[in-house]
Design an enzyme around this catalytic site. Structure first.
Site, PDB file in Angstrom:
ATOM      1  CB  SER A   1     -23.432 -10.914  35.593  1.00 47.23           C
ATOM      2  OG  SER A   1     -24.719 -10.391  35.791  1.00 47.23           O
TER       3      SER A   1
ATOM      4  CG  LEU B   1      -8.786  -0.946   8.872  1.00 49.05           C
ATOM      5  CD1 LEU B   1      -9.542  -0.420   7.653  1.00 49.05           C
ATOM      6  CD2 LEU B   1      -7.515  -0.143   9.090  1.00 49.05           C
TER       7      LEU B   1
ATOM      8  NE  ARG C   1     -22.793 -16.408  38.179  1.00 55.26           N
ATOM      9  CZ  ARG C   1     -23.771 -15.539  38.416  1.00 55.26           C
ATOM     10  NH1 ARG C   1     -23.612 -14.265  38.150  1.00 55.26           N
ATOM     11  NH2 ARG C   1     -24.915 -15.941  38.914  1.00 55.26           N
TER      12      ARG C   1
ATOM     13  CG  HIS D   1     -28.313 -13.236  26.536  1.00 54.76           C
ATOM     14  ND1 HIS D   1     -29.066 -12.725  25.504  1.00 54.76           N
ATOM     15  CD2 HIS D   1     -27.951 -12.164  27.297  1.00 54.76           C
ATOM     16  CE1 HIS D   1     -29.165 -11.400  25.645  1.00 54.76           C
ATOM     17  NE2 HIS D   1     -28.501 -11.045  26.720  1.00 54.76           N
TER      18      HIS D   1
ATOM     19  CG  PHE E   1     -22.474 -10.768  24.502  1.00 55.98           C
ATOM     20  CD1 PHE E   1     -23.205 -10.875  23.325  1.00 55.98           C
ATOM     21  CD2 PHE E   1     -23.160 -10.812  25.698  1.00 55.98           C
ATOM     22  CE1 PHE E   1     -24.579 -10.997  23.344  1.00 55.98           C
ATOM     23  CE2 PHE E   1     -24.539 -10.926  25.726  1.00 55.98           C
ATOM     24  CZ  PHE E   1     -25.255 -11.023  24.545  1.00 55.98           C
TER      25      PHE E   1
ATOM     26  CG  HIS F   1      -5.941   1.536  -0.410  1.00 56.83           C
ATOM     27  ND1 HIS F   1      -5.849   2.014   0.871  1.00 56.83           N
ATOM     28  CD2 HIS F   1      -6.150   0.195  -0.292  1.00 56.83           C
ATOM     29  CE1 HIS F   1      -6.015   1.016   1.723  1.00 56.83           C
ATOM     30  NE2 HIS F   1      -6.206  -0.093   1.054  1.00 56.83           N
TER      31      HIS F   1
ATOM     32  CD  GLU G   1     -20.110  -6.417  24.745  1.00 59.09           C
ATOM     33  OE1 GLU G   1     -20.041  -5.713  23.714  1.00 59.09           O
ATOM     34  OE2 GLU G   1     -21.120  -6.464  25.476  1.00 59.09           O
TER      35      GLU G   1
ATOM     36  CG  HIS H   1      -1.776  -1.207   1.348  1.00 60.34           C
ATOM     37  ND1 HIS H   1      -1.318  -2.413   1.826  1.00 60.34           N
ATOM     38  CD2 HIS H   1      -3.077  -1.410   1.033  1.00 60.34           C
ATOM     39  CE1 HIS H   1      -2.308  -3.298   1.801  1.00 60.34           C
ATOM     40  NE2 HIS H   1      -3.382  -2.722   1.322  1.00 60.34           N
TER      41      HIS H   1
END
Lengths: 683, 683
Positions: A385, A116, A358, A488, A452, A261, A426, A26
């Site tokens: 949580s 990116l 947890r 979830h 997630f 580019h 996240e 580039h």
């Protein structure tokens, strides 16, 4: 006297020639940002090319990593260990000049960029780490931590969603020593951006609370240098300098076009560009006066020596702090940690509590955050949580002046807020943690729901690629999450994280396994770890000793443990919340005189690295194997299983105790499956 | 006369009672947004509870999906098929009231929400589809497509990065019929948001070019209704209405606190809330006058009847267009498509071209986009690399008045820009495509590099969970990408996408396989597909017929094809760019009189659904199997392989033709591996 343009043209010439030589790369972005780089690197950046590890250097992040030749050019010109032979070898196997900047390959490359938006987010992590280390270690008259973080970024980074998360947190944390220079060239790969990028970016950043400077002429080194000077005076806000540039600047026919580019200019256009720039040197040759003007070795050595003097004075005044600072920056755990880890595991074993993993994680963290001031926790708005906070990690708070709010320990060390409310961000959290780890001084960990991990997945991959110690706490790890339902409930995530090379994935079954998972993850300096933890309570699993948990899989229970004197006829392999079902199935089968071994596998990735002899001792040849895990089955066949009980579909919204039997996760079904496998084998 | 507050209190009562009954769920958001919902649903929303499928209904998206009880309450109150028994069964197995709204479970739920930020992005897709369908089908005096898209969203959605991508594109496309209502309650799970959420959100949205109204009092139905009236007059900009609310409004002790968010209020607080709201009905009972004021069945039937009259007039005036419109909204392919697909595959087979599979994809798309006006393509700023555009898909452009720029086909149908420059916004693209598919009228497809499927992964999962026909074009699918290096080289992605339940993953080996992959993906109405395509050229693989490609795996070459008369002693299983290596290895082994069958596996996910007999015919029992794929090996062991040649580490930056041999992807290594397996087996 060498002009600013000549300094910049050296970058342009090296970039276009290296891309041409590689016939790949580039050229446009390096040529467009050359003046920005010259202004920053020759007038502002504090660095020592002879010691790229100098702690108090400014950090430079090239968020638009495809402009790698810009970075290689300035490193080469400044005097880093990057000889011209490496530039000629751009993008070739095992060169120090890979297609995108790779941390660990090239002296002076602070982070791997290319995907990116993540570079600028890493930069937020760098600036956060600097701010916190300064708050922890600087003392009156002793500013040993005092550097800036600079990032270049382009339209692509600013279109990515993660730029929003990064910018919002940089402002919330008042990271005034973060300076981002926006290469505002109006071009992305698909062409002039106006049909798909209509943001008023300066207004957007002002809305976050940033200090926005410009637009300035991105080819006017004086203007950029002045903007940088101004940026450094920002009291509480991070700064965005908007630099209007032309992509491929200098190329008569390609400048300002998307064609600049991602492909070489071609020999003919390079000749035209040389003429336009009045650049008469042959490819890869830099005139001596320009080379000399770029050379930062002397100034860098001086700057470091001056800092060293200050650090020596600090050491004299605060010897314990200085030693602690040095340890922290080396990333070494304190000597007592090994014992702390053993004590914590033994305590878990002795207490034998029935808690969610947890919660077991929080219990382990209670011990480890007390022992390790470098632990910097957080959660993406699920603190209660994920249970990532402890009594020694108050929430990070910044006051109106931009100062980190401090408390004091009994030992007199100031305590910064060490648990970060990342908000519902996240991906941003993960990429910021990568920046914190790369900066040094902290071991970052952060929590969200396992599902997630999808949002942050590429940043987890980047940590693995960069071999960074970043620890992800992923709770609510299966249908055991219950009523929140399939959006979830993780089904494919454990298996899918295990596929990321150099990421350790743990799914512990009880308090002892969780504690060991934490200890191993903390001791592991060359890779990130992910801890997959249950929402629901899990019984403690009696075990003879704790030694082999750290090997990723171990024999939890032999037939003799349930009163069967035969050798095992089958092995049940289980992880996390399903291990206690395996133990129950073993008991059911024992009543029918079927001898079963139960192997607990807290970490397949760790187990896969064990020697063959150990593997065979855990999973002996010739005995049928049945695996059980509340997730997709694909990953278990490599262990030579004869049957796998898993979930190759989405879950349902219902209480967990309804879902486990619904999908066949019962001791009875497991026992039946073992029977079936044995009867097939005996046929 | 029923007051606005009473309308809202009906929602509050149902929400707190259902959450209490389930002992699980989120009362705070439904109670906080109750007045917003009452204003929208009783005064503005165009819908017909008796026909949730009515095409020209307004779409409503609850982006903060944890507020599901708000949606269930308004659906129930308005007269949808959601009886009170379902509300009492909130969050229980197989109820119509799962923890988060699930598309396909509940009449009136337009999209599945819960993973934050994606709902508002789906809404952008809904509004885009409406705009494009209007541009394609409306005629002077015949506005048959004319509805709004409304979304509720909260702080969490606005913190997520994807909200940035969604908002930017909504503005670029001038989606003035998109109205988002922001539940600005200042609370997220970790508490009052000020330490981690300092954005000036109105200013941020103005920076995108949105029409921002408010802040208005989110508990003042008149103010909200007036804001909605104003929003509908926006000529070119989407609208954000900022509604200041108190989470848990109505609860004397929980309102305005994080505690209202995610747990039942408890019996005592519910009593206090009933008293405060002056709500005297027993749980789940709605006073007749309030129920009557909510009932939208009559108004809805009238609205639809009025539209039907207009549609009948349209049908009379433009019968062909009306028929096409009906077909499109049903999601049925035209009758001629089956033949088009066969023709395209046969043409590929006949031409037998050596091209990259991304190019093969473009060739297939050239035929399919001509045949299917519903194909709506795009790329996340990699159009020239993904090759997602064709001669019948000009880029989507919007003029200054907000109108879609149109051309004309020879047949007189107006042509909208059908290829979307999504910018560098992979996650946004994926979630917008989900919204487009849910709206109906289009089959969306979009491209990026395979590695960046990480960015969009959760939206891909959501399409699979919702059973939506969305097609992802993932090019540059391996180390074959070459010099861009490990940040851009997919290693784990093929295997990892295959783990997502209900997603079809294709990795075709040549032009014919690519064409069939496209055809099957288009014909598949109940799941999304991902096409993994090479950057580099791949030779055409001679084959007897094309019939079994669509079964996901097939016998490409038998020993007899290379002059060996024996039955196969081993099977080589290969995908995509490695299949031609398998053919070469087969030839090498044939010279040593070793008989090998080559099985090409363009799609493991499709193959896994075939009947046992077919599977056994392709992979016969008792014959050793060796798999080869330029990616992680984990997924291949389930096919009973004896050896797998893969890549369980990251790649390197170097030309592709250097990397393949470096990592063992050669015909010679494959042949040697087969020999080794055979000799082990014969021992």
């Amino acid at each position: 006297m060498v002009s600013s343009s000549q300094l910049a043209n050296a970058i342009r010439a090296l970039a276009m020639d290296a891309v041409q030589q590689a016939n790949s790369g580039h050229p446009g972005a390096p040529m467009g940002m050359a003046d920005m780089a010259a202004a920053l690197w020759t007038r502002h950046l504090k660095h020592n090319p002879s010691n790229p590890q100098w702690f108090d250097r400014d950090r430079f992040v090239l968020s638009n990593g495809h402009a790698s030749m810009l970075l290689y050019a300035v490193l080469h010109l400044s005097g880093y260990d990057l000889p011209v032979a490496e530039l000629k070898n751009f993008r070739q196997l095992h060169s120090k000049t890979p297609g995108h900047p790779e941390f660990g390959y090239t002296a002076g490359v602070e982070t791997t960029t290319g995907p990116l938006g993540q570079g600028i987010t890493n930069a937020v992590g760098f600036a956060l780490a600097e701010k916190l280390m300064a708050a922890e270690f600087n003392r009156d008259g002793h500013a040993i931590v005092d550097h800036h973080t600079y990032a270049f970024l382009g339209d692509g980074c600013l279109m990515e969603g993660i730029s929003h998360e990064a910018a919002a947190l940089a402002s919330a944390w008042k990271l005034n020593k973060l300076v981002a220079l926006y290469d505002d060239n109006g071009i992305s790969i698909d062409g002039p951006v106006s049909p798909w990028f209509v943001d008023d970016t300066p207004a957007r950043f002002r809305a976050y609370g940033w200090n926005v400077i410009g637009p300035v002429d991105g080819h006017d080194a004086e203007a950029i240098a002045a903007a940088l000077t101004s940026a450094k005076t920002s009291a509480t806000a991070p700064t965005l300098i908007v630099c209007k540039t032309a992509i491929g600047k200098g190329s008569p026919n390609r400048a300002g076009t998307a064609k600049a580019h991602g492909e070489p200019l071609g020999a003919a256009e390079i000749e035209l560009t040389r003429a336009a720039l009045e650049w008469t040197s042959v490819p890869f040759d830099i005139p001596a006066d320009i080379q000399a003007a770029w050379d930062a070795k002397e100034a860098g050595a001086k700057a470091e020596a001056e800092w060293q003097k200050r650090f020596d004075a600090y050491t004299a005044a605060h010897p314990a702090l200085a030693a602690e600072f040095t340890r922290r920056m080396k990333g070494e755990l304190p000597k007592h940690f090994a014992q702390t880890a053993v004590d914590a595991a033994v305590a878990a074993h002795t207490k034998a509590e029935t808690v969610a993993s947890r919660k077991a994680s929080q219990i382990a963290l209670e011990a480890f955050t007390a022992a390790l001031p470098e632990l910097l926790g957080g959660s993406a708005d699920l603190t209660g949580s994920n249970l990532t906070n402890t009594s020694s990690t108050p929430p990070l708070r910044i006051d109106e002046t931009g100062a980190v709010v401090l408390g004091n320990t009994a030992a007199g060390l100031p305590v910064i807020g060490r648990h970060i409310n990342y908000g519902v961000r996240e991906f941003g959290m993960a990429a910021i943690m990568n920046g914190v780890a790369l900066h040094g001084g902290y071991i970052p960990y952060g929590g969200t729901f396992l599902t997630f991990s999808d949002y942050s997945r590429n940043a987890i991959r980047m940590a693995a690629l960069m071999k960074q110690r970043v620890i992800h706490v992923f709770t609510h790890d299966s249908i055991g999450l219950g009523e929140d339902g399939p959006t979830h409930q993780s089904v494919e995530h454990a298996a899918s994280l295990r596929l990321i090379p150099n990421l350790d994935v743990w799914r512990p079954a009880d308090t002892a396994e969780t504690t060991v998972a934490w200890a191993v993850s903390l001791e592991n300096t060359t890779r990130p770890s992910a801890l997959l933890l249950s929402r629901q309570n899990l019984p403690y699993l009696p075990k003879r000793d704790l030694g082999d948990i750290s090997r990723g899989a171990y024999v939890l229970s032999e037939p003799s443990d349930v009163g069967i004197k035969k050798k095992a006829q089958a092995v049940i392999v289980a992880t996390g919340s399903e291990v206690h079902l395996a133990i129950k199935a073993q008991e059911i089968l024992a009543r029918a005189k079927i001898a079963v071994r139960v192997v607990s596998v807290p970490s397949t990735t760790v187990f896969d690295r064990q020697d063959v002899a150990y593997k065979k001792s855990v999973l002996p040849a010739g005995i049928p194997r049945v695996a059980i895990e509340a997730g997709v089955t694909d990953g278990w066949w490599k262990y030579g299983c004869d049957a796998v009980i898993g979930l190759d579909r989405y879950g349902e919204s219902a209480p967990a105790n309804v879902l486990f039997p619904l999908f066949g996760f019962t001791a009875e079904n497991l026992a039946d499956t073992v029977r079936k496998v044995l009867s097939q084998k005996s046929r």
